[in-house]
Design an enzyme around this catalytic site. Structure first.
Site, PDB file in Angstrom:
ATOM      1  N   ALA A 108       0.806  -1.220   0.000  1.00 31.52           N
ATOM      2  CA  ALA A 108       0.000   0.000   0.000  1.00 31.52           C
ATOM      3  C   ALA A 108       0.842   1.275   0.000  1.00 31.52           C
ATOM      4  CB  ALA A 108      -0.944  -0.002   1.207  1.00 31.52           C
ATOM      5  N   ASP A 109       2.157   1.132  -0.126  1.00 28.98           N
ATOM      6  CA  ASP A 109       3.038   2.299  -0.140  1.00 28.98           C
ATOM      7  C   ASP A 109       4.145   2.080  -1.169  1.00 28.98           C
ATOM      8  OD1 ASP A 109       4.031   4.767   0.663  1.00 28.98           O
ATOM      9  OD2 ASP A 109       5.126   3.956   2.388  1.00 28.98           O
TER      10      ASP A 109
END
Length: 172
Positions: A108-109
């Protein structure tokens, strides 16, 4: 004084940020993320994760191998070492789509500091923030992508609405 919607929204955002920060600081959770991610990608020849030393890892300390390699945005270094940037980009996108649509468990990053190239492999690092999709969301997202490929606006709309309605419908 009364609290406006803006205040309620700010409180929700701060609560979410605090929850994410707590998750990111729990290295046992990150270690589990690394193990799950590595398992999901074990059959992908061009993807790697840092080796985790689980027996030394606690909620406050994460012990894993150091990844020496090129940052994904080090074009000069990659080209000088003989890498094909188009191939890296294509494989990166292919793997990320797989993470989201097939696995429903994704990094997610994914900024350049969290993706390295080493020994011909894309190495994903820093798995403190991961996303997870339900089976319903994976199916509808897959339908949306298929709709895009087929240039079927109705199919895309149906898939997006199916996802949105699930999250905006009042609880029973």
């Amino acid at each position: 004084g009364s609290r406006g919607l803006g205040d309620v929204y700010k409180r929700q955002v701060l609560d979410e940020m605090w929850a994410v920060a707590q998750e990111e600081m729990n290295f046992l959770l990150e270690a589990s993320n690394i193990e799950e991610f590595a398992g999901n990608n074990r059959d992908v020849a061009f993807v790697a994760t840092p080796k985790l030393y689980r027996k030394y890892t606690t909620s406050h300390v994460l012990v894993m191998e150091y990844i020496k390699g090129f940052n994904i945005d080090d074009k000069e270094g990659l080209l000088k070492d003989g890498y094909d940037l188009e191939e890296i980009g294509s494989k990166l996108i292919d793997n990320y789509i797989r993470q989201v649509i097939e696995d429903g468990f994704f990094h997610a990053d994914p900024h350049p500091g969290n993706v390295r190239i080493r020994d011909g492999k894309i190495v994903w690092i820093d798995m403190g923030m991961m996303g997870r999709l339900s089976e319903h969301d994976k199916k509808e997202l897959s339908n949306a992508v298929y709709g895009i490929a087929m240039n079927d606006i109705g199919m895309i709309e149906d898939a997006v609405l199916a996802i949105c309605l699930l999250y905006t419908s009042p609880s029973p």
